[in-house]
Enzyme design. Structure first.
Site, PDB file in Angstrom:
ATOM      1  N   ASP A  94       0.883  -1.165   0.000  1.00 19.76           N
ATOM      2  CA  ASP A  94       0.000   0.000   0.000  1.00 19.76           C
ATOM      3  C   ASP A  94       0.925   1.220   0.000  1.00 19.76           C
ATOM      4  O   ASP A  94       1.640   1.465   0.978  1.00 19.76           O
ATOM      5  CB  ASP A  94      -0.890  -0.009   1.237  1.00 19.76           C
ATOM      6  CG  ASP A  94      -1.856   1.169   1.294  1.00 19.76           C
ATOM      7  OD1 ASP A  94      -1.579   2.218   0.667  1.00 19.76           O
ATOM      8  OD2 ASP A  94      -2.884   1.051   1.983  1.00 19.76           O
ATOM      9  N   VAL A  95       0.915   1.982  -1.081  1.00 21.78           N
ATOM     10  CA  VAL A  95       1.902   3.056  -1.231  1.00 21.78           C
ATOM     11  C   VAL A  95       1.732   4.167  -0.206  1.00 21.78           C
ATOM     12  O   VAL A  95       2.657   4.963   0.002  1.00 21.78           O
ATOM     13  CB  VAL A  95       1.876   3.658  -2.656  1.00 21.78           C
ATOM     14  CG1 VAL A  95       2.243   2.616  -3.695  1.00 21.78           C
ATOM     15  CG2 VAL A  95       0.525   4.298  -2.962  1.00 21.78           C
ATOM     16  N   TYR A 186      -8.695  14.506  -7.145  1.00 18.69           N
ATOM     17  CA  TYR A 186      -7.770  13.938  -8.125  1.00 18.69           C
ATOM     18  C   TYR A 186      -6.925  15.037  -8.785  1.00 18.69           C
ATOM     19  O   TYR A 186      -5.697  14.923  -8.859  1.00 18.69           O
ATOM     20  CB  TYR A 186      -8.543  13.161  -9.193  1.00 18.69           C
ATOM     21  CG  TYR A 186      -7.662  12.467 -10.204  1.00 18.69           C
ATOM     22  CD1 TYR A 186      -7.123  11.215  -9.924  1.00 18.69           C
ATOM     23  CD2 TYR A 186      -7.385  13.039 -11.442  1.00 18.69           C
ATOM     24  CE1 TYR A 186      -6.316  10.561 -10.838  1.00 18.69           C
ATOM     25  CE2 TYR A 186      -6.579  12.404 -12.359  1.00 18.69           C
ATOM     26  CZ  TYR A 186      -6.051  11.160 -12.058  1.00 18.69           C
ATOM     27  OH  TYR A 186      -5.238  10.522 -12.970  1.00 18.69           O
ATOM     28  N   LYS A 190      -2.751  15.428  -8.569  1.00 13.25           N
ATOM     29  CA  LYS A 190      -1.850  15.396  -9.718  1.00 13.25           C
ATOM     30  C   LYS A 190      -1.090  16.708  -9.879  1.00 13.25           C
ATOM     31  O   LYS A 190       0.046  16.722 -10.363  1.00 13.25           O
ATOM     32  CB  LYS A 190      -2.634  15.053 -10.988  1.00 13.25           C
ATOM     33  CG  LYS A 190      -3.189  13.633 -10.989  1.00 13.25           C
ATOM     34  CD  LYS A 190      -2.084  12.596 -10.839  1.00 13.25           C
ATOM     35  CE  LYS A 190      -2.597  11.182 -10.925  1.00 13.25           C
ATOM     36  NZ  LYS A 190      -1.523  10.163 -10.812  1.00 13.25           N
TER      37      LYS A 190
END
Length: 325
Positions: A94-95, A186, A190
Protein backbone atom coordinates in the site's frame (compact mmCIF):
# COMPACT_ATOMS: atom_id res chain seq x y z
CA UNK A 1 -8.27 37.06 -24.89
CA UNK A 2 -5.97 39.37 -26.88
CA UNK A 3 -6.29 39.33 -30.67
CA UNK A 4 -2.55 38.68 -30.83
CA UNK A 5 -3.12 35.30 -29.15
CA UNK A 6 -5.44 33.94 -31.87
CA UNK A 7 -2.71 33.05 -34.43
CA UNK A 8 -0.88 31.06 -31.77
CA UNK A 9 -4.11 29.36 -30.68
CA UNK A 10 -4.89 28.37 -34.28
CA UNK A 11 -1.37 27.02 -34.74
CA UNK A 12 -1.60 24.74 -31.71
CA UNK A 13 -3.22 21.72 -33.42
CA UNK A 14 -0.50 21.48 -36.07
CA UNK A 15 2.29 21.96 -33.55
CA UNK A 16 0.82 19.37 -31.17
CA UNK A 17 0.48 16.76 -33.91
CA UNK A 18 4.05 17.32 -35.05
CA UNK A 19 5.40 16.97 -31.52
CA UNK A 20 3.12 14.19 -30.27
CA UNK A 21 5.09 11.20 -31.54
CA UNK A 22 8.54 11.94 -30.19
CA UNK A 23 8.08 10.36 -26.76
CA UNK A 24 5.35 7.85 -27.62
CA UNK A 25 7.13 5.79 -30.28
CA UNK A 26 8.09 2.30 -29.11
CA UNK A 27 11.79 2.09 -28.21
CA UNK A 28 14.00 0.37 -30.77
CA UNK A 29 15.50 -3.04 -29.93
CA UNK A 30 18.94 -1.47 -29.52
CA UNK A 31 17.53 1.00 -27.00
CA UNK A 32 15.66 -1.67 -25.09
CA UNK A 33 18.86 -3.71 -24.81
CA UNK A 34 20.25 -0.92 -22.62
CA UNK A 35 17.64 -1.80 -20.00
CA UNK A 36 18.86 -5.37 -19.57
CA UNK A 37 20.18 -6.10 -16.09
CA UNK A 38 18.99 -2.79 -14.65
CA UNK A 39 16.53 -2.76 -11.72
CA UNK A 40 13.25 -0.83 -11.65
CA UNK A 41 10.57 -0.49 -8.98
CA UNK A 42 7.06 -0.02 -10.40
CA UNK A 43 4.16 0.91 -8.13
CA UNK A 44 0.59 0.38 -9.24
CA UNK A 45 1.82 -2.58 -11.28
CA UNK A 46 -1.30 -4.73 -10.91
CA UNK A 47 -3.09 -3.20 -13.92
CA UNK A 48 -3.10 -0.43 -16.49
CA UNK A 49 -0.01 1.62 -17.29
CA UNK A 50 1.96 0.18 -14.37
CA UNK A 51 1.40 -3.37 -15.56
CA UNK A 52 2.25 -2.40 -19.14
CA UNK A 53 5.47 -0.61 -18.19
CA UNK A 54 6.58 -3.43 -15.90
CA UNK A 55 5.94 -6.02 -18.60
CA UNK A 56 7.85 -4.02 -21.20
CA UNK A 57 10.79 -3.56 -18.84
CA UNK A 58 10.79 -7.28 -18.08
CA UNK A 59 10.71 -8.18 -21.77
CA UNK A 60 13.77 -5.97 -22.19
CA UNK A 61 15.70 -8.05 -19.66
CA UNK A 62 15.36 -5.69 -16.71
CA UNK A 63 14.83 -6.74 -13.10
CA UNK A 64 11.37 -5.48 -12.12
CA UNK A 65 10.09 -5.05 -8.57
CA UNK A 66 6.30 -5.04 -8.69
CA UNK A 67 4.25 -3.17 -6.08
CA UNK A 68 0.48 -2.91 -5.60
CA UNK A 69 -2.15 -3.95 -3.08
CA UNK A 70 -3.29 -7.00 -5.11
CA UNK A 71 -0.68 -9.71 -4.62
CA UNK A 72 -2.46 -12.19 -6.91
CA UNK A 73 -2.30 -9.73 -9.81
CA UNK A 74 1.38 -9.06 -9.11
CA UNK A 75 2.21 -12.76 -9.03
CA UNK A 76 0.49 -13.37 -12.36
CA UNK A 77 2.47 -10.47 -13.86
CA UNK A 78 5.73 -11.76 -12.36
CA UNK A 79 5.10 -15.15 -13.98
CA UNK A 80 4.40 -13.47 -17.32
CA UNK A 81 7.62 -11.44 -17.08
CA UNK A 82 9.65 -14.53 -16.27
CA UNK A 83 8.15 -16.38 -19.26
CA UNK A 84 9.28 -13.44 -21.39
CA UNK A 85 12.87 -13.78 -20.14
CA UNK A 86 12.87 -11.12 -17.43
CA UNK A 87 13.18 -11.29 -13.66
CA UNK A 88 10.46 -10.03 -11.34
CA UNK A 89 9.81 -9.72 -7.62
CA UNK A 90 6.24 -9.18 -6.37
CA UNK A 91 5.82 -7.20 -3.14
CA UNK A 92 2.30 -6.47 -1.86
CA UNK A 93 2.39 -2.77 -0.98
CA UNK A 94 0.00 0.00 0.00
CA UNK A 95 1.90 3.06 -1.23
CA UNK A 96 0.36 5.29 1.44
CA UNK A 97 1.94 3.19 4.20
CA UNK A 98 5.50 4.34 4.93
CA UNK A 99 6.54 1.06 6.55
CA UNK A 100 5.29 -0.98 3.58
CA UNK A 101 7.10 1.32 1.15
CA UNK A 102 10.31 1.06 3.16
CA UNK A 103 9.92 -2.73 3.04
CA UNK A 104 9.47 -2.52 -0.75
CA UNK A 105 12.71 -0.55 -1.09
CA UNK A 106 14.60 -2.94 1.17
CA UNK A 107 13.31 -5.98 -0.71
CA UNK A 108 14.43 -4.51 -4.03
CA UNK A 109 17.95 -3.79 -2.75
CA UNK A 110 18.25 -7.12 -0.96
CA UNK A 111 17.25 -9.06 -4.09
CA UNK A 112 19.03 -7.06 -6.79
CA UNK A 113 21.67 -4.97 -5.01
CA UNK A 114 20.55 -1.56 -6.19
CA UNK A 115 17.71 0.39 -7.83
CA UNK A 116 18.31 2.14 -11.16
CA UNK A 117 14.81 3.50 -11.65
CA UNK A 118 11.71 4.05 -9.53
CA UNK A 119 8.33 4.54 -11.24
CA UNK A 120 5.62 6.03 -9.01
CA UNK A 121 2.48 5.07 -10.90
CA UNK A 122 -0.06 3.94 -8.28
CA UNK A 123 -3.24 6.01 -8.25
CA UNK A 124 -7.00 5.99 -7.80
CA UNK A 125 -9.76 8.33 -8.96
CA UNK A 126 -13.09 9.51 -7.58
CA UNK A 127 -15.60 11.42 -9.69
CA UNK A 128 -18.55 13.47 -8.53
CA UNK A 129 -19.47 16.88 -7.25
CA UNK A 130 -16.97 17.83 -4.55
CA UNK A 131 -19.43 17.87 -1.66
CA UNK A 132 -21.15 14.66 -2.83
CA UNK A 133 -17.96 12.60 -2.51
CA UNK A 134 -17.45 11.47 1.12
CA UNK A 135 -14.65 13.32 2.85
CA UNK A 136 -12.94 10.04 3.73
CA UNK A 137 -12.75 9.23 0.00
CA UNK A 138 -11.11 12.58 -0.77
CA UNK A 139 -8.54 12.08 1.98
CA UNK A 140 -7.81 8.47 1.06
CA UNK A 141 -7.27 9.48 -2.59
CA UNK A 142 -4.74 12.11 -1.50
CA UNK A 143 -2.99 9.49 0.63
CA UNK A 144 -2.52 7.20 -2.38
CA UNK A 145 -2.00 9.67 -5.22
CA UNK A 146 0.12 12.31 -3.52
CA UNK A 147 1.40 11.00 -0.19
CA UNK A 148 2.33 7.72 -1.90
CA UNK A 149 4.38 9.57 -4.51
CA UNK A 150 6.08 11.68 -1.85
CA UNK A 151 7.06 8.55 0.08
CA UNK A 152 8.26 6.76 -3.06
CA UNK A 153 10.18 9.81 -4.25
CA UNK A 154 11.82 10.23 -0.85
CA UNK A 155 13.01 6.63 -0.69
CA UNK A 156 14.18 6.68 -4.30
CA UNK A 157 16.06 9.97 -3.98
CA UNK A 158 17.80 8.86 -0.77
CA UNK A 159 18.96 5.72 -2.57
CA UNK A 160 19.98 7.56 -5.74
CA UNK A 161 21.98 10.15 -3.77
CA UNK A 162 23.84 7.37 -1.97
CA UNK A 163 24.71 5.44 -5.13
CA UNK A 164 25.25 8.52 -7.33
CA UNK A 165 22.72 7.82 -10.07
CA UNK A 166 19.11 6.89 -10.78
CA UNK A 167 15.91 7.94 -12.53
CA UNK A 168 12.66 8.79 -10.73
CA UNK A 169 9.53 8.78 -12.88
CA UNK A 170 6.31 10.15 -11.36
CA UNK A 171 3.08 9.63 -13.27
CA UNK A 172 0.91 12.72 -13.18
CA UNK A 173 -1.88 13.72 -15.56
CA UNK A 174 -3.05 16.49 -17.82
CA UNK A 175 -4.99 17.35 -14.63
CA UNK A 176 -1.62 18.29 -13.15
CA UNK A 177 -1.95 21.56 -15.07
CA UNK A 178 -5.65 21.92 -15.94
CA UNK A 179 -8.48 21.84 -13.35
CA UNK A 180 -11.02 19.12 -14.03
CA UNK A 181 -14.59 19.50 -12.73
CA UNK A 182 -15.94 16.60 -10.66
CA UNK A 183 -12.42 15.48 -9.75
CA UNK A 184 -11.98 17.70 -6.70
CA UNK A 185 -9.26 15.62 -5.05
CA UNK A 186 -7.77 13.94 -8.13
CA UNK A 187 -6.79 17.17 -9.90
CA UNK A 188 -5.09 18.64 -6.80
CA UNK A 189 -3.27 15.35 -6.20
CA UNK A 190 -1.85 15.40 -9.72
CA UNK A 191 -0.96 19.09 -9.46
CA UNK A 192 1.05 18.16 -6.38
CA UNK A 193 2.86 15.45 -8.32
CA UNK A 194 3.93 17.99 -10.94
CA UNK A 195 5.15 20.49 -8.34
CA UNK A 196 7.04 17.74 -6.50
CA UNK A 197 8.97 16.96 -9.68
CA UNK A 198 9.76 20.62 -10.28
CA UNK A 199 11.05 21.08 -6.74
CA UNK A 200 13.25 17.98 -6.96
CA UNK A 201 14.70 19.12 -10.28
CA UNK A 202 15.46 22.54 -8.82
CA UNK A 203 17.31 20.87 -5.94
CA UNK A 204 19.25 18.68 -8.37
CA UNK A 205 20.39 21.81 -10.22
CA UNK A 206 21.50 23.43 -6.99
CA UNK A 207 23.41 20.36 -5.80
CA UNK A 208 24.74 19.34 -9.24
CA UNK A 209 23.12 15.91 -9.16
CA UNK A 210 23.89 15.36 -12.83
CA UNK A 211 23.39 11.60 -12.90
CA UNK A 212 20.07 11.69 -11.05
CA UNK A 213 16.95 12.47 -13.05
CA UNK A 214 13.35 13.27 -12.14
CA UNK A 215 10.63 12.98 -14.78
CA UNK A 216 6.93 13.76 -14.56
CA UNK A 217 4.77 11.97 -17.15
CA UNK A 218 1.43 13.64 -17.90
CA UNK A 219 -1.01 11.70 -20.07
CA UNK A 220 -4.46 12.49 -21.36
CA UNK A 221 -7.31 10.32 -20.00
CA UNK A 222 -6.49 6.66 -20.63
CA UNK A 223 -8.51 3.56 -21.39
CA UNK A 224 -7.26 1.44 -18.49
CA UNK A 225 -8.99 -0.42 -15.64
CA UNK A 226 -8.75 2.81 -13.60
CA UNK A 227 -12.34 3.54 -14.63
CA UNK A 228 -13.57 0.10 -13.56
CA UNK A 229 -12.01 0.85 -10.17
CA UNK A 230 -13.21 4.46 -9.89
CA UNK A 231 -15.03 5.87 -6.92
CA UNK A 232 -18.17 7.29 -8.49
CA UNK A 233 -20.78 9.62 -7.04
CA UNK A 234 -22.13 11.16 -10.25
CA UNK A 235 -25.21 8.94 -10.57
CA UNK A 236 -23.93 7.76 -13.97
CA UNK A 237 -21.34 5.26 -15.15
CA UNK A 238 -17.77 6.52 -14.89
CA UNK A 239 -16.58 6.84 -18.46
CA UNK A 240 -14.34 9.19 -20.39
CA UNK A 241 -14.77 9.93 -24.11
CA UNK A 242 -11.81 10.37 -26.47
CA UNK A 243 -9.45 8.34 -24.29
CA UNK A 244 -5.95 7.39 -25.40
CA UNK A 245 -4.69 3.84 -25.27
CA UNK A 246 -2.26 2.99 -22.46
CA UNK A 247 0.50 2.01 -24.89
CA UNK A 248 1.39 5.68 -25.47
CA UNK A 249 2.16 6.21 -21.81
CA UNK A 250 3.94 2.87 -21.50
CA UNK A 251 6.23 3.91 -24.37
CA UNK A 252 6.78 7.34 -22.79
CA UNK A 253 7.80 5.74 -19.47
CA UNK A 254 10.21 3.32 -21.16
CA UNK A 255 11.75 6.18 -23.13
CA UNK A 256 12.09 8.22 -19.93
CA UNK A 257 14.02 5.33 -18.39
CA UNK A 258 16.45 5.62 -21.31
CA UNK A 259 16.36 9.35 -22.06
CA UNK A 260 15.01 11.26 -19.03
CA UNK A 261 13.00 14.40 -19.76
CA UNK A 262 11.79 16.57 -16.90
CA UNK A 263 8.18 16.88 -18.05
CA UNK A 264 6.49 14.72 -20.69
CA UNK A 265 2.99 15.56 -21.94
CA UNK A 266 1.95 12.37 -23.69
CA UNK A 267 0.25 12.62 -27.09
CA UNK A 268 -1.28 15.46 -29.06
CA UNK A 269 -4.42 15.72 -26.89
CA UNK A 270 -2.40 16.37 -23.75
CA UNK A 271 -0.24 18.89 -25.61
CA UNK A 272 -3.26 20.69 -27.08
CA UNK A 273 -4.90 20.84 -23.65
CA UNK A 274 -1.72 22.19 -22.07
CA UNK A 275 -1.04 24.87 -24.66
CA UNK A 276 -4.71 25.80 -24.91
CA UNK A 277 -4.70 26.45 -21.19
CA UNK A 278 -1.47 28.45 -21.40
CA UNK A 279 -2.80 30.69 -24.17
CA UNK A 280 -6.43 31.09 -23.07
CA UNK A 281 -6.95 29.68 -19.57
CA UNK A 282 -10.45 31.03 -18.95
CA UNK A 283 -11.78 29.74 -22.29
CA UNK A 284 -10.02 26.43 -21.81
CA UNK A 285 -11.47 25.92 -18.34
CA UNK A 286 -14.98 26.90 -19.44
CA UNK A 287 -14.91 24.46 -22.36
CA UNK A 288 -13.38 21.72 -20.19
CA UNK A 289 -16.21 22.14 -17.69
CA UNK A 290 -18.89 21.86 -20.38
CA UNK A 291 -17.14 18.86 -21.93
CA UNK A 292 -16.95 17.18 -18.52
CA UNK A 293 -20.62 17.78 -17.71
CA UNK A 294 -21.91 16.53 -21.05
CA UNK A 295 -19.31 14.03 -22.21
CA UNK A 296 -18.32 12.35 -18.97
CA UNK A 297 -21.56 12.31 -17.00
CA UNK A 298 -24.88 13.18 -18.63
CA UNK A 299 -24.55 10.95 -21.70
CA UNK A 300 -23.87 7.74 -19.73
CA UNK A 301 -26.29 5.25 -18.14
CA UNK A 302 -27.30 5.53 -14.47
CA UNK A 303 -25.09 3.80 -11.88
CA UNK A 304 -25.13 3.47 -8.08
CA UNK A 305 -22.68 5.30 -5.86
CA UNK A 306 -19.48 3.42 -5.05
CA UNK A 307 -16.10 4.08 -3.46
CA UNK A 308 -14.51 1.72 -6.00
CA UNK A 309 -10.95 0.76 -5.12
CA UNK A 310 -10.26 3.88 -3.09
CA UNK A 311 -10.28 2.13 0.29
CA UNK A 312 -9.84 -1.51 -0.71
CA UNK A 313 -8.65 -3.09 -3.97
CA UNK A 314 -11.21 -4.78 -6.23
CA UNK A 315 -10.73 -8.05 -8.11
CA UNK A 316 -11.95 -6.79 -11.49
CA UNK A 317 -9.62 -5.24 -14.03
CA UNK A 318 -6.17 -6.79 -13.92
CA UNK A 319 -5.25 -6.09 -17.53
CA UNK A 320 -3.47 -3.21 -19.22
CA UNK A 321 -6.39 -2.10 -21.40
CA UNK A 322 -9.69 -0.96 -19.93
CA UNK A 323 -13.23 -1.88 -20.91
CA UNK A 324 -14.91 1.52 -20.83
CA UNK A 325 -13.56 3.23 -23.91
Amino acid sequence: MSLRAWPLLLALPAAAVLLSGRTTRPPRPADKARLAGRTFVVTGASSGVGRGAALELGRSGANVVLAARRLDALESLAAEIQRAGGTALAVATDVSDTAQMQHLCEQAIERFGNIDGWINNAGVVTVGRFEDIPLEDHLRLLDINLKGQVIGSYLAMKHFRAQGHGTLINVGSVDSEIPHAYQGAYSPSKAGVLMLGRVLNEELRLTQGRDIHVCTVMPWALDTPLWEHAGNYTGHEARMPTMDGPEKVVNAIIRACLEPIKEIRVGYKAKLAYWGHRVAPSINERLTGIFTEKGEIEMHPPAPATSGSVHEPVDAGQGIQGSRG
